[in-house]
Design a protein around this motif. Structure first.
Motif, PDB file in Angstrom:
ATOM      1  N   UNK A 182      87.192  18.744  68.424  1.00  0.00           N
ATOM      2  CA  UNK A 182      88.175  18.383  67.402  1.00  0.00           C
ATOM      3  C   UNK A 182      89.260  19.429  67.242  1.00  0.00           C
ATOM      4  N   UNK A 193      81.285  12.004  73.971  1.00  0.00           N
ATOM      5  CA  UNK A 193      80.576  11.695  72.726  1.00  0.00           C
ATOM      6  C   UNK A 193      79.347  10.809  72.922  1.00  0.00           C
ATOM      7  N   UNK A 211      83.395  13.455  52.931  1.00  0.00           N
ATOM      8  CA  UNK A 211      83.962  12.099  52.994  1.00  0.00           C
ATOM      9  C   UNK A 211      83.333  11.281  54.112  1.00  0.00           C
ATOM     10  N   UNK A 262      83.384   7.148  54.211  1.00  0.00           N
ATOM     11  CA  UNK A 262      83.442   5.714  53.901  1.00  0.00           C
ATOM     12  C   UNK A 262      82.502   5.375  52.748  1.00  0.00           C
ATOM     13  N   UNK A 291      87.149  11.698  57.104  1.00  0.00           N
ATOM     14  CA  UNK A 291      86.159  10.705  57.547  1.00  0.00           C
ATOM     15  C   UNK A 291      86.522  10.096  58.914  1.00  0.00           C
ATOM     16  N   UNK A 292      87.750  10.330  59.364  1.00  0.00           N
ATOM     17  CA  UNK A 292      88.153   9.841  60.689  1.00  0.00           C
ATOM     18  C   UNK A 292      87.269  10.455  61.780  1.00  0.00           C
ATOM     19  N   UNK A 293      86.577  11.552  61.432  1.00  0.00           N
ATOM     20  CA  UNK A 293      85.691  12.204  62.400  1.00  0.00           C
ATOM     21  C   UNK A 293      84.629  11.225  62.918  1.00  0.00           C
ATOM     22  N   UNK A 294      84.244  10.259  62.062  1.00  0.00           N
ATOM     23  CA  UNK A 294      83.221   9.306  62.499  1.00  0.00           C
ATOM     24  C   UNK A 294      83.766   8.309  63.525  1.00  0.00           C
ATOM     25  N   UNK A 295      85.078   8.119  63.552  1.00  0.00           N
ATOM     26  CA  UNK A 295      85.678   7.296  64.609  1.00  0.00           C
ATOM     27  C   UNK A 295      85.920   8.137  65.854  1.00  0.00           C
ATOM     28  N   UNK A 296      86.375   9.374  65.613  1.00  0.00           N
ATOM     29  CA  UNK A 296      86.761  10.215  66.747  1.00  0.00           C
ATOM     30  C   UNK A 296      85.557  10.736  67.528  1.00  0.00           C
ATOM     31  N   UNK A 297      84.397  10.816  66.869  1.00  0.00           N
ATOM     32  CA  UNK A 297      83.229  11.338  67.591  1.00  0.00           C
ATOM     33  C   UNK A 297      82.486  10.216  68.314  1.00  0.00           C
TER      34      UNK A 297
END
Lengths: 303, 239
Positions: free
Chosen positions: A51, A73, A84, A86, B81-87
């Protein structure tokens, strides 16, 4: 066997160097990434997770570049520090969504929820979860695709002791199964209880690496400083300096106290009360003067 | 290119929070005003065109576009929370394209549909005015959603920039400086509307061929660039 290789990685933000030329290899088992707050642990974990681009150096997983490589991944599970997630979904909906994004179904999600023992609250909205429950659902979302590398950023922050123990058991199990598990923490005891191997980062630099017992010994064997006030400082000083566990004593006239440097922690703590009793001296104050984590770390860096 | 799970998460985020209230308020206002105008003035083509052009197309559509476009990704990037899409092993352009589709659909539903209803209330679609402005709203929904989705991807202050563009550039600047109108999503969509309505009630400063090319180019470029930006999105640590 999954090995994460960090090779001469540095990262700076403007003029600030957050991570400075770090090289380390993270293999199977549980590894603790230890360092005080602001040491660069999160920056390092963000680079490990793809990241954040290293300013120089490379991060590879079994030889494959991590940065800008979505396919990686399939092998990595990530538990971020940030809260955070959702919040408008239920725990189950959240983990199912994570499974679907990996091309898996509800069955994998259910399994992951069972692994973290969150089935009982899976149909509640995430916004109603406690910190520990959130942490476990995050874990489930990271485990849903059975990754071989698990990265956790400060996973125990804000957890109560029971939740902490449950998560530790779970991570230990993951490590025993041969997964590569890396978690960051600024708390010595957490790392000591869980990690087989630790990497210490201080001020962006790689300060120590290896078996935690060795490093722990370095930490306990370091010279300890105490501030002691008694009914007869000079007599106490004379009696203590005769013993090899004490390497130096200063009579601080302004403070009206002794500043004692002990080299053998265990022996000194047993000696002090005994000497005082034998000489009829009353101890008024005994306080360690350098117990802060930062001083422990700075000692490690010097060692 | 389209991921149903990303779409579901985006819909629920967009329509679940307070955003849905704002999304619903503007169309409601348009319809209420249309009812009042119709009651006071009666069915008048010029009035209908002025209201649909001035309120619906120039103000409501871009604002809905800002809310839906930036809202489809901005808050996720903001709160992390975009981390859950990016990972996930998901192509970044797939995430962007899916979010674009959702943003377009939401913008269309909350802007084009009310425009059509308002048009029928105002003059019963006389001279095709309701349909023409609805087509313009549909067309501009696409371009606005793409532009503001890009803005949401690159800036933490996307809503502010988006509103400045929508209200200052499109509405104010465009009415003062002729050249600015050529670079206005509103004018491009009006060119399409002009083609539908014919006559002189719906006019645009831009020709239809130019408008079509610009609409396509802006939409495609913005979407492509947002995908690229997402590929190298940096998630700053808490430190």
């Amino acid at each position: 066997m999954t090995t994460l290789q960090i090779d001469h990685v540095s990262r700076w933000f403007g003029n600030v160097v957050a991570v400075n030329d770090i090289t380390m290899t993270i293999g199977p088992g549980v590894t603790g990434l230890l360092g005080p707050n602001g040491a660069g642990k999160s920056t390092l974990i963000n680079m490990m997770g793809g990241f954040l681009a290293p300013s120089t150096g490379t991060v590879t997983l079994d030889g494959q570049q991590v940065w800008r490589n979505e396919a990686i991944y399939r092998h990595i599970g990530i538990v971020p520090e940030r809260e955070a997630m959702y919040d408008f979904l239920t725990g189950r909906e959240f983990v199912v969504a994570n499974a679907e994004l990996h091309g898996l179904g509800a069955k994998a999600a259910q399994q992951a929820l069972a692994t973290v023992e969150m089935e009982y609250a899976q149909d509640r909205k995430i916004s109603t979860y406690s910190k520990g429950m959130r942490q476990r659902v995050k874990m489930a979302s990271a485990l849903v695709h059975d990754p071989s590398l698990l990265l956790l950023d400060e996973p125990f922050n804000g957890m109560d002791p029971r939740q902490r123990m449950q998560l530790m058991d779970l991570l230990r199990r993951m490590g025993d199964e041969g997964r590569t598990v890396l978690f960051s923490s600024h708390i010595l005891e957490e790392v000591e209880q869980l990690a087989w191997h630790i990497e210490v980062v201080v001020a962006g630099r790689h300060a120590a690496s290896g078996d935690f017992r060795k490093i722990r010994r370095l930490m306990t064997d370091r010279p300890h400083r105490y501030l002691v006030r008694s009914s007869d400082d000079r007599a106490l000083a004379a009696a203590l300096i005769a013993d090899p566990s004490t390497s130096g004593i200063e009579v601080d006239l302004a403070e009206g106290a002794l500043r004692i440097q002990a080299v053998d922690f265990g022996r000194f703590t047993a000696l002090l009360p005994k000497v005082a009793r034998d000489h009829g001296i009353r101890l008024l104050t005994v306080s360690p003067s350098d117990e802060s984590l930062e001083s422990v770390f700075s000692y490690l860096v010097a060692a | 290119m389209y991921d149903p799970t990303v779409a579901r998460l985006t819909y629920r985020a967009l329509l679940g929070r307070r955003r849905a209230l704002i999304l619903g308020a503007l169309p409601l206002l348009l319809i209420v005003i249309s009812v009042i105008v119709r009651a006071l003035v009666g069915a008048d083509d010029q009035t209908a065109s002025d209201l649909l052009g001035g309120l619906a197309l120039a103000t409501m559509v871009p604002i809905i576009g800002v809310i839906a476009g930036t809202g489809a990704i901005g808050p996720e990037i903001d709160d992390g929370s975009v981390v859950y899409l990016l990972s996930k092993p998901l192509k970044r352009p797939t995430i962007i394209f899916t979010k674009l589709i959702v943003a377009i659909a939401v913008t269309m539903v909350f802007s084009a549909l009310p425009t059509l209803i308002a048009g029928f209330i105002l003059n019963g679609n006389g001279q095709q005015i309701a349909v023409a402005y609805t087509v313009a709203a549909l067309v501009s929904s696409i371009a606005y959603a793409a532009l503001f989705l890009l803005l949401g991807t690159v800036s933490r202050h996307a809503v502010v920039f988006g509103l400045v563009y929508a209200l200052v550039w499109e509405a104010l600047f465009g009415s003062l400086v002729a050249g600015a109108r050529t670079l206005s999503v509103q004018q491009w969509s009006l060119a399409v509307a002009h083609k539908v309505a014919g006559g002189d009630l719906v006019t645009s400063d831009v020709g239809l061929p130019t408008a079509t090319v610009l609409l396509v180019v802006v939409t495609v470029l913005a979407t492509w660039y947002a995908g690229q930006k997402l590929r190298s999105l940096t998630l700053a640590g808490e430190e």
